[in-house]
Every structure is written in C-alpha cells, then in structure tokens.
Write an enzyme that holds these catalytic residues in place. Structure first.
Site, PDB file in Angstrom:
ATOM      1  N   ALA A  84       0.844  -1.197   0.000  1.00 35.40           N
ATOM      2  CA  ALA A  84       0.000   0.000   0.000  1.00 35.40           C
ATOM      3  C   ALA A  84       0.874   1.238   0.000  1.00 35.40           C
ATOM      4  O   ALA A  84       2.032   1.190   0.407  1.00 35.40           O
ATOM      5  CB  ALA A  84      -0.896   0.026   1.242  1.00 35.40           C
ATOM      6  N   GLU A  85       0.305   2.325  -0.451  1.00 37.67           N
ATOM      7  CA  GLU A  85       0.809   3.641  -0.068  1.00 37.67           C
ATOM      8  C   GLU A  85       0.175   3.894   1.287  1.00 37.67           C
ATOM      9  O   GLU A  85      -1.041   3.745   1.442  1.00 37.67           O
ATOM     10  CB  GLU A  85       0.392   4.699  -1.087  1.00 37.67           C
ATOM     11  CG  GLU A  85       1.109   4.580  -2.410  1.00 37.67           C
ATOM     12  CD  GLU A  85       2.594   4.893  -2.326  1.00 37.67           C
ATOM     13  OE1 GLU A  85       2.998   5.685  -1.446  1.00 37.67           O
ATOM     14  OE2 GLU A  85       3.369   4.347  -3.129  1.00 37.67           O
ATOM     15  N   SER A  86       0.986   4.259   2.276  1.00 34.86           N
ATOM     16  CA  SER A  86       0.481   4.172   3.656  1.00 34.86           C
ATOM     17  C   SER A  86       0.509   5.477   4.452  1.00 34.86           C
ATOM     18  O   SER A  86       0.094   5.489   5.604  1.00 34.86           O
ATOM     19  CB  SER A  86       1.301   3.118   4.418  1.00 34.86           C
ATOM     20  OG  SER A  86       2.636   3.554   4.563  1.00 34.86           O
ATOM     21  N   THR A 101      -2.309   1.778  -6.084  1.00 34.28           N
ATOM     22  CA  THR A 101      -1.901   0.589  -5.319  1.00 34.28           C
ATOM     23  C   THR A 101      -3.013   0.078  -4.403  1.00 34.28           C
ATOM     24  O   THR A 101      -3.342  -1.116  -4.410  1.00 34.28           O
ATOM     25  CB  THR A 101      -0.641   0.903  -4.484  1.00 34.28           C
ATOM     26  OG1 THR A 101       0.429   1.180  -5.392  1.00 34.28           O
ATOM     27  CG2 THR A 101      -0.258  -0.273  -3.590  1.00 34.28           C
ATOM     28  N   THR A 126      -6.957  -0.910   7.856  1.00 34.19           N
ATOM     29  CA  THR A 126      -6.606   0.057   8.900  1.00 34.19           C
ATOM     30  C   THR A 126      -7.854   0.547   9.636  1.00 34.19           C
ATOM     31  O   THR A 126      -8.946   0.606   9.059  1.00 34.19           O
ATOM     32  CB  THR A 126      -5.891   1.265   8.261  1.00 34.19           C
ATOM     33  OG1 THR A 126      -5.830   2.332   9.208  1.00 34.19           O
ATOM     34  CG2 THR A 126      -6.620   1.785   7.026  1.00 34.19           C
ATOM     35  N   ASP A 127      -7.658   0.960  10.894  1.00 33.94           N
ATOM     36  CA  ASP A 127      -8.785   1.544  11.637  1.00 33.94           C
ATOM     37  C   ASP A 127      -9.242   2.869  11.026  1.00 33.94           C
ATOM     38  O   ASP A 127     -10.343   3.348  11.317  1.00 33.94           O
ATOM     39  CB  ASP A 127      -8.428   1.729  13.124  1.00 33.94           C
ATOM     40  CG  ASP A 127      -7.244   2.646  13.387  1.00 33.94           C
ATOM     41  OD1 ASP A 127      -6.655   3.160  12.417  1.00 33.94           O
ATOM     42  OD2 ASP A 127      -6.912   2.844  14.580  1.00 33.94           O
ATOM     43  N   GLU A 128      -8.406   3.466  10.160  1.00 34.50           N
ATOM     44  CA  GLU A 128      -8.776   4.774   9.593  1.00 34.50           C
ATOM     45  C   GLU A 128      -9.973   4.699   8.658  1.00 34.50           C
ATOM     46  O   GLU A 128     -10.566   5.726   8.339  1.00 34.50           O
ATOM     47  CB  GLU A 128      -7.573   5.394   8.870  1.00 34.50           C
ATOM     48  CG  GLU A 128      -6.405   5.612   9.803  1.00 34.50           C
ATOM     49  CD  GLU A 128      -5.423   6.675   9.344  1.00 34.50           C
ATOM     50  OE1 GLU A 128      -5.719   7.402   8.384  1.00 34.50           O
ATOM     51  OE2 GLU A 128      -4.365   6.784   9.976  1.00 34.50           O
ATOM     52  N   TYR A 150      -5.905   8.677   1.719  1.00 38.64           N
ATOM     53  CA  TYR A 150      -5.354   7.375   2.138  1.00 38.64           C
ATOM     54  C   TYR A 150      -6.453   6.456   2.658  1.00 38.64           C
ATOM     55  O   TYR A 150      -6.622   5.327   2.188  1.00 38.64           O
ATOM     56  CB  TYR A 150      -4.271   7.567   3.221  1.00 38.64           C
ATOM     57  CG  TYR A 150      -3.964   6.286   3.981  1.00 38.64           C
ATOM     58  CD1 TYR A 150      -3.330   5.219   3.341  1.00 38.64           C
ATOM     59  CD2 TYR A 150      -4.341   6.133   5.325  1.00 38.64           C
ATOM     60  CE1 TYR A 150      -3.060   4.036   4.028  1.00 38.64           C
ATOM     61  CE2 TYR A 150      -4.071   4.953   6.011  1.00 38.64           C
ATOM     62  CZ  TYR A 150      -3.435   3.907   5.355  1.00 38.64           C
ATOM     63  OH  TYR A 150      -3.184   2.733   6.028  1.00 38.64           O
ATOM     64  N   ALA A 152      -9.635   6.631   2.346  1.00 38.53           N
ATOM     65  CA  ALA A 152     -10.643   6.322   1.317  1.00 38.53           C
ATOM     66  C   ALA A 152     -10.125   5.242   0.373  1.00 38.53           C
ATOM     67  O   ALA A 152     -10.872   4.340  -0.038  1.00 38.53           O
ATOM     68  CB  ALA A 152     -11.003   7.584   0.543  1.00 38.53           C
ATOM     69  N   LYS A 154      -7.964   2.920   1.141  1.00 41.57           N
ATOM     70  CA  LYS A 154      -7.962   1.649   1.887  1.00 41.57           C
ATOM     71  C   LYS A 154      -9.391   1.096   1.975  1.00 41.57           C
ATOM     72  O   LYS A 154      -9.605  -0.121   1.853  1.00 41.57           O
ATOM     73  CB  LYS A 154      -7.377   1.836   3.296  1.00 41.57           C
ATOM     74  CG  LYS A 154      -5.888   2.131   3.336  1.00 41.57           C
ATOM     75  CD  LYS A 154      -5.017   1.001   2.799  1.00 41.57           C
ATOM     76  CE  LYS A 154      -5.059  -0.248   3.657  1.00 41.57           C
ATOM     77  NZ  LYS A 154      -4.110  -1.281   3.134  1.00 41.57           N
ATOM     78  N   ASP A 272      -2.114  22.427  11.352  1.00 41.14           N
ATOM     79  CA  ASP A 272      -2.694  21.086  11.427  1.00 41.14           C
ATOM     80  C   ASP A 272      -2.744  20.411  10.059  1.00 41.14           C
ATOM     81  O   ASP A 272      -2.699  21.079   9.014  1.00 41.14           O
ATOM     82  CB  ASP A 272      -4.115  21.190  12.013  1.00 41.14           C
ATOM     83  CG  ASP A 272      -4.522  19.924  12.752  1.00 41.14           C
ATOM     84  OD1 ASP A 272      -3.824  18.896  12.626  1.00 41.14           O
ATOM     85  OD2 ASP A 272      -5.565  19.961  13.444  1.00 41.14           O
ATOM     86  N   ARG A 273      -2.857  19.085  10.085  1.00 44.24           N
ATOM     87  CA  ARG A 273      -3.112  18.284   8.878  1.00 44.24           C
ATOM     88  C   ARG A 273      -4.555  18.557   8.441  1.00 44.24           C
ATOM     89  O   ARG A 273      -5.471  18.444   9.271  1.00 44.24           O
ATOM     90  CB  ARG A 273      -2.929  16.818   9.273  1.00 44.24           C
ATOM     91  CG  ARG A 273      -3.359  15.809   8.250  1.00 44.24           C
ATOM     92  CD  ARG A 273      -3.272  14.382   8.829  1.00 44.24           C
ATOM     93  NE  ARG A 273      -1.926  13.851   8.833  1.00 44.24           N
ATOM     94  CZ  ARG A 273      -1.589  12.679   9.375  1.00 44.24           C
ATOM     95  NH1 ARG A 273      -2.501  11.930   9.972  1.00 44.24           N
ATOM     96  NH2 ARG A 273      -0.347  12.257   9.335  1.00 44.24           N
ATOM     97  N   PRO A 274      -4.822  18.870   7.156  1.00 43.11           N
ATOM     98  CA  PRO A 274      -6.218  19.060   6.737  1.00 43.11           C
ATOM     99  C   PRO A 274      -7.037  17.784   6.942  1.00 43.11           C
ATOM    100  O   PRO A 274      -6.546  16.674   6.685  1.00 43.11           O
ATOM    101  CB  PRO A 274      -6.102  19.364   5.231  1.00 43.11           C
ATOM    102  CG  PRO A 274      -4.676  19.721   4.995  1.00 43.11           C
ATOM    103  CD  PRO A 274      -3.861  19.056   6.059  1.00 43.11           C
TER     104      PRO A 274
END
Ligand code: NAD
Ligand code: DAU
Length: 341
Positions: A84-86, A101, A126-128, A150, A152, A154, A272-274
């Site tokens: 994966a791209e992670s 990927t 992933t839990d995400e 990411y 989405a 997964k 912050d991260r968007p």
C-alpha cells in the site's frame, strides 16, 4: 498453506510479518512481492534474506502479468496483502499512487487469485476506514467514513475484497489495525520521525493542538494478529486489531523526549493536517476471542522502540537523504517557519 505470497513485505509491518513467519513456520515458503517504492527497503529483510524458505521478487501488485506469473511459477496458495501507499500526509499532497496501489492493486490481486484458483487471501486494512470517533469504540460492523485520500483508498480496496468474497466465494479475511510502531518504520510516520529528529536535537512538529488520540499497537503484535487470523479467521470476516493504548499525541511526544533525555523545548506546534481525524479507538473482542492479545504495555514497548532507533542509526540515517529531504521540506518547511513553541 504452503506457498504464501506476501505483498509489501519490504515495508514496515510486512517485513515484521515475514520475519515472524520465517522463524515460526519453516515448513512454509514465503515469497515477497514488493515494488520497492520510497518506503520499501531490503534492509528490513536482511535477517531472513538467506533463509531457504524465503524469496524476494520486485514488482507492482497492479501489474497483472507480474502477479499472474508469480502465482503460477511459485504455485501460490495463499496471499497476504500489505502492499500500500500508507502515509496520510503524502496522500493529501498526491493521491494518485494511493488509488493505483490501494484500490487497483488490491483488485488485480483479487482478480488473479480468482482466475488462478488461489482461494485464501488476507487483506491488511486500517482503523482509519471508520473515520474519527469522539468517544466509545468502533466495532467491525460499523459504517465506513474515511476522511483522507489514504483512508478512502484503503476503504475502496476493502470493498473489493468484500465483493470478491460475496460474489466469487473467495476465502478472504480482513484485519483493521491501529497505529503501529516499532523497529524499521520509515521515518515519515510520527514516532520514528520524532525519535530520529530528537536524537539530532531538531524540532518536533506537533500538528494542531496535539490533543488528537491514537491507539498504539506494537509491530510484532500486529504481525502475530495477522498470523492468527490467517490460520483461525472465519471466511469473510473482519477483525479489529488495536493495542488498547490510547494516548494524546502530545503525551507520546513527551514520552519520546523523556526516554531520550531531551528537553520539551524541542516541541513546536505547527499548522494542522487538513481533515485530521481527532480520535481512533477499536473494540477488539472479536480477535481476542480467537486468543490474541497485545504482548506488553506501551511504556515498555516504546522504550524498546526508542533504543532500537538509537542503536540502529545505520538503518535510518541513509533514508534521511535525497527524496526524503525534499518531502520533509515540502511538508514541514513553512509549518516550522510559522511554528509556535
Ligand atoms: P509501508 O509504507 O512501510 O510499506 C508498504 C510497502 O508496500 C513498501 O515496501 C512498498 O514498497 C510496498 N508497495 C507500495 N506500493 C506497491 C505496489 N504497487 N506493489 C507492490 N508493493 C508496493 O507500510 P506499513 O506501515 O508497513 O503498512 C503496511 C500495511 O498495513 C498497509 O496496507 C497499511 O495500510 C496497513 N496499516 C498500517 C498501519 C501503520 O500504522 N503503519 C496501521 C494499520 C494498517
Ligand atoms: O491508524 C492506523 C494508521 O496509522 C495507518 O493506517 C497508517 O498507515 C499510518 O500511517 C497511521 O496513520 P496516522 O496518520 O495516524 O499516523 P502518523 O504517524 O502520520 O500520525 C500519527 C498522529 O501524529 C496523527 O494524529 C498526526 C500526528 N502527527 C504526525 C506527523 C507525521 C503530528 O502531529 N506531526 C507529524 O509530523
């Protein structure tokens, strides 16, 4: 199970799984297929490189010819998909590779498995995929609400796994792991980034207020959970795998500094991260019912991790050059210039 194809086996968790399987099951052959992207690293596989039941092949899981040839020539009967791209931040900067990927690559693996009669596939998720939860714990049947390119991608891969199980009857299982830490993690993820930066007395960029919550899972525990599901998991089932170690990001940052005997003045609060998910937390009763549990407490395993990076500069110093430095500048240059202590 005899010939197991492990995709993404040169990455962080994939390589831990390969080292675990080679040691525990000398009767299995482990064939790694890995594209060796920026995150793939053959150094991660040095401990098993010369083992007779290990084989490495460089290639892309989205390349149908490569996947087909490998399944046929190695007589693959089982696939475990880590490839994966992670990294969430990279998915925000450039989502394309994530779709290639995590979605298309997963589909190609499933489709070749179907066409060539490989009936056992485990997919590492992933839990995400659940999105963020302010309180309580996500259960396996909860709806998916991914928030980053990411997560989405997964979730998209997982939906294809589900479709191939329901439509074609493939024997699939899925694990949804939480934030994993330990040796050999690429130093873009927060833990190895902060440990290696702190060793060099450089600033630690904490996103937003640092009060986001992650659940920390030691990498060998993640690997043993996948081993267990591979052997004992029921077809079509999904298993949450969490460390049951929830911490605010700022607590983890302070713990790293304490373990390295470095000052808190290295902390910088940056933009912050968007779309930053505030909290992840998993209910893990289902995998525990199979007999799995985390091997230790976070403080002990975090200390072990920090010492590994201290003692293995040969591994991470050569990564922190070239493309890595370009990425670092793009991700953190302006953030750190605008930071507050
Ligand atoms: P990683 O980025 O360290 O490794 C990914 C590996 O996949 C690399 O070796 C890379 O070269 C390889 N790869 C990428 N694209 C490929 C392609 N098209 N074909 C073949 N190989 C390719 O990732 P990781 O942290 O070890 O994560 C492994 C898996 O676990 C991923 O599926 C990730 O979504 C999932 N996961 C990670 C975590 C975590 O905290 N790191 C937690 C839960 C789930
Ligand atoms: O939850 C599982 C996921 O954990 C995996 O699916 C992903 O592959 C993995 O990368 C990880 O995702 P996160 O986004 O949670 O991990 P990351 O290490 O990037 O960030 C952890 C937390 O730390 C998150 O809240 C963002 C924050 N952070 C991260 C970085 C890189 C910072 O505050 N500063 C940083 O520089």
């Amino acid at each position: 199970m005899q010939n197991i194809l492990v995709t993404g086996g040169a990455g962080f968790i994939g390589s831990a799984f390969v080292r675990h399987m080679i040691e525990k099951y000398p009767q299995y052959r482990i064939i790694v297929l890995d594209k060796l992207t920026y995150a793939g690293n053959l150094d991660n596989l040095l401990p098993v490189h010369d083992e007779p039941n290990f084989k490495f092949e460089r290639g892309d899981i989205a390349d149908r010819e490569v996947v087909r040839r490998l399944i046929e020539t190695e007589r693959i009967d089982t696939i475990v998909n880590f490839a994966a791209e992670s990294h969430v931040d990279r998915s925000i900067l450039a989502p394309d590779a994530f779709i290639h990927t995590d979605v298309v690559g997963t589909y190609i693996l499933l489709d070749e498995a179907r066409l060539l009669g490989v009936n056992r596939i485990h997919h590492v998720s992933t839990d995400e995929v659940y999105g963020s939860i302010p309180e309580g714990f996500f259960k396996e049947g909860d709806p998916l609400q991914p928030n980053s390119p990411y997560s989405a991608s997964k979730a998209g891969g997982e939906m294809m796994v589900r479709a191939y199980q329901v439509t074609y009857g493939l024997h699939t299982t899925v694990t949804r792991g939480s934030n994993t830490y330990g040796p050999y993690q690429y130093p873009e993820k927060v833990l190895p980034l902060f440990i290696t930066e702190a060793i060099d007395n450089r600033p630690l960029p904490v996103y937003g207020d640092g009060m986001q919550v992650r659940d920390w899972l030691y990498v060998d525990d993640h690997a043993s959970a996948i081993d267990l599901v591979l052997h004992e998991g029921r077809p079509g089932e999904i298993y949450n795998v969490g460390g049951e170690n929830e911490r605010h990001n700022i607590e983890i940052t302070r713990l790293i500094l304490k373990l390295l005997d470095k000052p808190e003045s290295l902390i910088r609060f940056v933009a912050d991260r968007p779309g930053h998910d505030r909290r992840y937390a998993l209910a893990c009763d289902k995998i525990k019912a199979l007999g799995w549990q985390p091997s230790g407490d976070l403080e002990t395993l975090m200390e072990k991790t920090v010492r590994w990076y201290e003692q293995n500069e040969w591994w991470w110093r050569k990564i922190k050059t070239g493309e890595y430095l370009e990425y670092y500048k793009r991700q953190y240059g302006q953030r750190l210039a605008d930071a507050t202590a």
